[in-house]
Enzyme design. Structure first.
Site, short mmCIF file in Angstrom:
data_model
loop_
_atom_site.label_atom_id
_atom_site.label_comp_id
_atom_site.label_asym_id
_atom_site.label_seq_id
_atom_site.Cartn_x
_atom_site.Cartn_y
_atom_site.Cartn_z
N LYS A 226 0.84 -1.21 0.00
CA LYS A 226 0.00 0.00 0.00
C LYS A 226 0.87 1.26 0.00
CE LYS A 226 -0.52 -0.44 4.97
NZ LYS A 226 -0.77 -1.59 5.85
N TYR B 3 14.30 30.27 8.77
CA TYR B 3 13.03 30.80 9.28
C TYR B 3 12.93 30.66 10.78
CZ TYR B 3 11.08 30.84 4.52
OH TYR B 3 10.83 31.09 3.21
N MET C 193 10.80 24.64 2.73
CA MET C 193 9.99 23.82 1.84
C MET C 193 10.85 22.99 0.89
SD MET C 193 6.70 25.02 -0.43
CE MET C 193 5.84 25.79 0.93
N ARG D 279 -10.37 -1.82 15.06
CA ARG D 279 -10.49 -1.07 13.80
C ARG D 279 -11.37 -1.90 12.87
NH1 ARG D 279 -4.97 0.47 10.80
NH2 ARG D 279 -5.40 -1.57 9.93
C1 LIG Z 1 0.07 -2.49 6.38
C2 LIG Z 1 -0.42 -3.79 6.82
C3 LIG Z 1 0.46 -4.87 7.05
C4 LIG Z 1 1.96 -4.74 6.95
O1 LIG Z 1 2.50 -4.13 8.09
P1 LIG Z 1 4.11 -3.99 8.25
O2 LIG Z 1 4.29 -3.54 9.65
O3 LIG Z 1 4.53 -2.96 7.27
O4 LIG Z 1 4.67 -5.31 7.96
C5 LIG Z 1 -0.10 -6.09 7.37
N1 LIG Z 1 -1.44 -6.25 7.47
C6 LIG Z 1 -2.31 -5.24 7.28
C7 LIG Z 1 -3.77 -5.49 7.41
C8 LIG Z 1 -1.84 -3.99 6.95
O5 LIG Z 1 -2.68 -2.99 6.75
#
Ligand SMILES: *Cc1c(COP(=O)(O)O)cnc(C)c1O
Length: 379
Positions: A38, A264, A312, A135
């Site tokens: 992701k 800054y 920036m 979650r």
């Molecule tokens: C992002 C994610 C992972 C991977 O987590 P890492 O700590 O990067 O290995 C595994 N399972 C789910 C459901 C995730 O959203």
């Protein structure tokens, strides 16, 4: 070298990525690996997923239908798991792109069933159960007999796997064991226990620390990139190597007299004659402003500390002690130069965050070069 065209860029070390794939595969000979990619492969760019594919991986986890579509467009075949679920309007993309949704609510199941019925197709899905993350996921008690009758053996939906997600695998072994036990008792309680299902719960931290939790499949994200989910608190237990390097060029070198304010807000004042190098990278490229006066970059193989606030597109570092620094030099913001190395873990600790966030943030840098045996421009 082509990279001289850019004020800043990212280098992807394909050899290190290949090494990590092999090392991780060896760590779980009897269970399979899903590469969680992701957020543009944790900031490494979608082309890095093609590398993983070339190295033999065939299971990928993404956060959204949009990300999954991007992978299909790039020719990624195999299983793509929608770890973050989906919105009802997106359901038809699941069928078009042949995705495997991870389902957390009856609404998702209804949307999938309706779609499959209309198309006269069967849609595979995984069931997500919330064992203590609070979650996404059904609560264990929601998967009762009624649920099972309706969804467990549905003519249009085919249950292919059951998963849960750990809240604190990198920080709380007791809680992780508690969640794991919850998951196992949930699996035992199901009216059916199909050996062809994929049962999975591990992220990188759990995958590395608790081999007994591997089950059928592990969802590994950050470890593929050679970055420790523990930050600097614990080194990686396997020989995993960092894949991302960040470089930026020196724009100007100047000597400031004592008592000069830098940047800054004037958060740094020189106490002696100070040589400052202005580096062409800033928070717009993902370097958190909170790293100002804390982080260091490598210039001519030596550590040069941040002085004054990061802006920036520029940052100022002190090079008083470093010989011969000049305009055009290449500084290493993340990576190794000789004996010195700046790691993602170091930056994460300084910014009081997880390494995941640093990788995603640096993912703003779109000038990416993939280094295999030779260097080449990323497509
Ligand atoms: C992002 C994610 C992972 C991977 O987590 P890492 O700590 O990067 O290995 C595994 N399972 C789910 C459901 C995730 O959203």
């Amino acid at each position: 070298m082509e990279n001289i065209l850019f004020p800043f860029w990212m280098e992807i070390d394909a050899q290190n990525l290949h090494n990590n794939v092999e090392v991780l595969k060896r760590w779980s000979p009897s269970s399979s690996l899903m590469a969680v990619v992701k957020s543009e492969a944790y900031g490494h760019g979608w082309e890095a997923v093609n590398l993983l594919y070339d190295y033999g991986l065939r299971k990928f986890g993404v956060a959204s239908v949009e990300e999954a579509h991007e992978l299909r467009k790039r020719g990624i075949k195999g299983d793509i798991y929608l770890l973050g679920g989906f919105f009802t309007e997106e359901a038809k993309m699941i069928l078009e792109d042949g995705l495997t949704p991870v389902v957390s609510s009856p609404k998702e199941l209804q949307a999938l069933e309706e779609l499959a019925r209309k198309a006269d197709k069967v849609i595979p899905f995984h069931l997500k159960v919330d064992t203590g993350m609070g979650r996404m996921g059904f609560l264990p008690q929601e998967i009762n007999e009624e649920w099972w009758k309706k969804w467990g053996n549905n003519c249009y939906l085919s249950l292919r796997g059951v998963m849960t997600h750990f809240a604190s695998a990198e920080s709380d072994p007791a809680y992780t064991h508690f969640q794991f036990d919850n998951f196992l008792s949930f699996l035992r309680r199901l009216p059916e226990n199909n050996p062809s299902w994929e049962r999975h719960c591990c992220n990188s931290a759990a995958f590395l620390a608790f081999p007994e939790m591997h089950l059928d499949l592990s969802r590994v994200g950050i470890a593929f990139w050679g970055v420790s989910p523990w930050g600097r608190k614990a080194t990686l237990p396997l020989d995993l190597k960092p894949v991302m390097r960040i470089k930026a060029r020196v724009k100007q070198v100047k000597t400031l007299p004592p008592g000069s304010s830098v940047g800054y807000g004037g958060t740094f004042t020189t106490s002696r004659e100070t040589k400052i190098a202005i580096i062409s990278i800033g928070y717009s490229q993902g370097l958190f402003r909170s790293l100002s006066n804390r982080m260091e970059v490598l210039v001519r193989g030596k550590r040069a500390p941040s002085r004054g606030n990061i802006s920036m597109d520029q940052m100022t570092v002190e090079v008083t002690e470093i010989e011969g620094v000049e305009k055009g030099d290449i500084a290493t913001v993340v990576g190794k130069e000789g004996k010195e190395e700046v790691t993602i873990e170091e930056i994460a600790d300084l910014a009081h965050t997880v390494p995941h966030e640093v990788l995603c943030s640096l993912g703003k840098i779109k000038n990416r070069m993939i280094y295999e045996n030779h260097c080449s421009l990323a497509k």
